[in-house]
Design an enzyme around this catalytic site. Structure first.
Site, PDB file in Angstrom:
ATOM      1  CB  CYS A  16      -0.901   0.025   1.236  1.00 43.20           C
ATOM      2  SG  CYS A  16      -2.090  -1.309   1.327  1.00 43.20           S
ATOM      3  CG  ASP A 409      36.135  22.367  16.416  1.00 45.33           C
ATOM      4  OD1 ASP A 409      37.187  22.809  15.935  1.00 45.33           O
ATOM      5  OD2 ASP A 409      35.397  23.017  17.175  1.00 45.33           O
ATOM      6  CG  ASP A 598      31.037  25.268  17.006  1.00 42.49           C
ATOM      7  OD1 ASP A 598      30.903  25.130  15.780  1.00 42.49           O
ATOM      8  OD2 ASP A 598      31.748  26.143  17.523  1.00 42.49           O
TER       9      ASP A 598
END
Length: 710
Positions: A16, A409, A598
């Site tokens: 479906c 980082d 960040d």
């Protein structure tokens, strides 16, 4: 492109959702994902050429309907009604075979079984309305298989009932019709209950937001609906109450439980100037705050939206299952007809042929195949949300398990991100003059190292600065008393010394200050390592993943910090615009790379990596460049995210193996492959039971992810 999420009624299996998705995507200007597990269609459309009414018409023309509100399910009552009438039908058919008393008169036996079977078919009427509707649309689904199979046995039995009145009775199969419908209703009921649990994470998040807020107007607390809160309103939060929206504390203080946001149960002290978030729970104190984010802009609603988006999206592996489901049902019809024809050519009687035909149809429903992936995705995203790990979409949840290299980082990711001044080394001026000059210039900068110098100087007088300029990755420059001041690294200032080398080896960042290119002094700034950074790196190494630290700091500073954390591979002195190139180089070498940053300066690198992971404190969850957001600001969650992805993918593979294996084994059995050698023929009722159990097992297996130890 506009986006709308529609609740779809009438879908029963993977065929479906695959068909409806195909029909929607045929229309130019529409890109849709249809999810059988959530019964939702996520539709992106060009509002210049496509309207909502056009989308709804495609849905209805495909044989489904758009649901405005949550439809009440009557499956439980249908199942009870079906059971009440199926049990006597089953007894009347099977009882006499094992010596139990029954109705001896074949006429009355047939009539009573017929009258008992009709209410069962009424309870399962949706199989017929939806099933034949899909057949007329040339897109047969699971309901079509059930409808055709049960009607075949019903009309054969009806013929036998009439035959009894004319002296030509034959075996009745009313019990097959009744039992098949009842078993599939049972399977759907249990599946619905299990599937309902997969959305618990989203529902529990939505319950966290209070319905009202106490807004202070003219010195009085007025209770209003939370929807009416405006940005700038002053809101009072009483002991034991939930914070209604996001804002900043303006008076009072209290401890606030932020477990819904961070996963940490320990309350956090909130004082004047601190941020508070909607949905968090105040403890014993009383405070007021000023609203700065309301409605869908609050953190809790952003989290809910991200979890819903991830749960409603499709992983690449799910799209493959959808394609297979779309072709599967027509293939089953072909197999049923072919098997029946082959046995007919071998001279088998009609009852034998009917049993073959019905068994193949009811055992081959692709429900388990359609549910295999989306249920695991929903549970995986729900579990991760409770842990403070937000996957943007199902693709991210799937792809994360492949990661073999994680690039971190440094500042704000592995370190706290709040550096402070550690050393002041003046040259030809006093320490006070050096700091005043540096603070005056850095006051205009937004870099974390600049904040450290400004904070160290405090509220003392600043000098007037002209011609200020920040040069990304190098430093800042400006004019003070008509003299050019530079603050930055050796490459920017042209100054290097043994003192700078010593400070760097100690893990400090030396900022060189010059006036008209003459050295004024060195200010050393250091950032502290997050407590969980070393354990995060250890966990990744134990998983066979290579951690790398990438930073704009000089080599010595970077090495000193990396050694404390346990990272051996360091890429230092990288400018923000160069970080993306580093990621591309790693990818070109065959690495599956995740970048952790960040989400601001690292946005290009986050986007370039296979998986971008933004690490924040709950306020950065809308970062568009990341695939995963770690709300708790904890680097350990990088490993947890990868482990959760691995567990989810393992569950998906198990589900797909079971679904494919079930159909691969079940269809030949139903077609009579064992009959020539062992005279074993699969009863249609056993096929219906097996089909229902396969769907339930897939959903239950997915739910195990909630308790999976990571």
């Amino acid at each position: 492109m506009e986006k709308v999420i529609l609740k779809i009624g009438g879908m029963t299996c993977g065929a479906c959702s695959a068909y409806l998705q195909k029909q929607l995507n045929k229309k130019e200007g529409i890109k849709a994902n249809v999810n059988i597990a959530t019964h939702q269609a996520e539709v992106y459309y060009d509002s210049d050429t496509v309207t909502l009414s056009m989308i709804e018409k495609i849905v209805s023309d495909s044989g489904y309907r758009v649901i405005e509100a949550e439809e009440k399910s009557y499956l439980k009552y249908k199942l009870i009604a079906a059971l009440i009438f199926t049990i006597p039908v089953f007894y009347l058919c099977m009882g006499p075979m094992i010596g139990l008393p029954g109705i001896q008169n074949p006429k009355w036996n047939g009539v009573i079984q017929l009258l008992l079977t009709l209410p069962v078919m009424l309870a399962g009427y949706q199989f017929y309305t939806v099933g034949f509707s899909k057949l007329f649309h040339l897109s047969p689904n699971m309901d079509t298989l059930v409808a055709v199979g049960t009607l075949a046995s019903f009309f054969y039995s009806l013929w036998g009932t009439f035959g009894a009145f004319f002296g030509t009775p034959h075996h009745l199969y009313y019990e097959s019709t009744a039992v098949i419908i009842t078993l599939i209703l049972l399977g759907r009921f249990l599946e619905q209950r299990s599937r309902g649990k997969t959305g618990n994470a989203i529902r529990s998040l939505m319950k966290l937001s209070p319905k009202t807020a106490f807004v202070i107007k003219n010195g009085k607390e007025i209770e209003i609906p939370v929807e009416e809160v405006q940005i700038g309103d002053i809101i009072a939060v009483k002991p034991g109450a939930s914070v209604p929206v996001d804002g900043v504390v303006v008076s009072g203080s209290s401890s606030v439980e932020e477990s819904m946001l961070t996963g940490e149960s320990l309350p956090v002290l909130k004082e004047v100037g601190d941020k508070v978030f909607g949905g968090t729970l105040n403890q014993k104190g009383y405070f007021t705050f000023q609203a700065d984010k309301v409605g869908s802009d609050t953190v809790i609603f952003q989290i809910i939206r991200m979890v819903e988006d991830a749960a409603g999206s499709k992983a690449p592996i799910a799209k493959l299952a959808d394609v297979i489901s779309g072709y599967f049902v027509p293939s089953v019809f072909g197999i049923a007809v072919l098997a029946t024809a082959l046995w007919a050519m071998l001279g088998k009687e009609f009852e034998f042929l009917l049993q073959i035909f019905v068994s193949v149809l009811v055992i081959a429903c692709p429900c388990a195949l359609g549910l295999a992936t989306p249920t695991a995705i929903i549970v995986g995203t729900g579990r991760s949300a409770k842990m403070g790990i937000l996957f943007k979409n199902a693709t991210a949840l799937e792809q994360t398990h492949k990661i073999d290299t994680v690039v971190f980082d440094k500042t704000g990711t592995l370190t706290v991100g709040n550096p402070s001044v550690t050393d002041i080394i003046p040259s030809g001026v006093t320490a006070e003059e050096l700091i005043q000059c540096a603070a005056s210039l850095e006051k205009l900068s937004e870099h974390p190292l600049a904040d450290a110098i400004v904070t160290h100087w405090g509220n003392q007088p600043l000098l007037e600065v002209a011609n200020f300029e920040a040069i990304s990755g190098l430093g800042v420059t400006g004019t003070i008393n008509q003299k050019q001041i530079k603050i930055g690294n050796p490459a920017f200032t042209g100054v290097n010394s043994l003192e700078i080398s010593r400070l760097s080896k100690e893990g400090k960042t030396p900022l060189i200050v010059t006036r008209d290119d003459v050295l004024l002094g060195i200010i050393a700034v250091a950032d502290t390592i997050k407590e969980t950074a070393p354990s995060a790196v250890t966990a990744l190494k134990a998983m066979g993943i290579t951690p790398i630290m990438m930073t704009g700091d000089n080599e010595n500073t970077a090495r000193a910090i990396a050694n404390q954390i346990g990272i051996t591979e360091v890429i230092a002195e990288v400018l923000p615009q160069e970080k993306m190139n580093v990621i591309e180089t790693l990818k070109a070498s065959g690495k599956q790379v995740a970048m952790v940053g960040d989400g601001i300066n690292d946005a290009p690198a986050l986007t370039a990596s296979h998986i971008g992971i933004a690490i924040g404190n709950g306020t950065d969850i809308a970062i568009e460049s990341a695939d995963i957001v770690l709300v708790k600001n904890n680097p350990e969650d990088v490993a947890a995210a990868i482990l959760l992805s691995r567990a989810t993918m393992k569950t998906i593979r198990q589900n797909l193996f079971w679904a494919f294996g079930y159909n691969t084994l079940g269809i030949p059995l139903a077609a009579g492959i064992l009959y020539p050698a062992f005279h074993i023929l699969l009863n249609p009722m056993i096929g219906a039971l097996a089909m229902s159990l396969s769907s339930i097992s897939v959903v239950t297996n997915a739910l195990r992810l909630y308790k999976k130890k990571l």
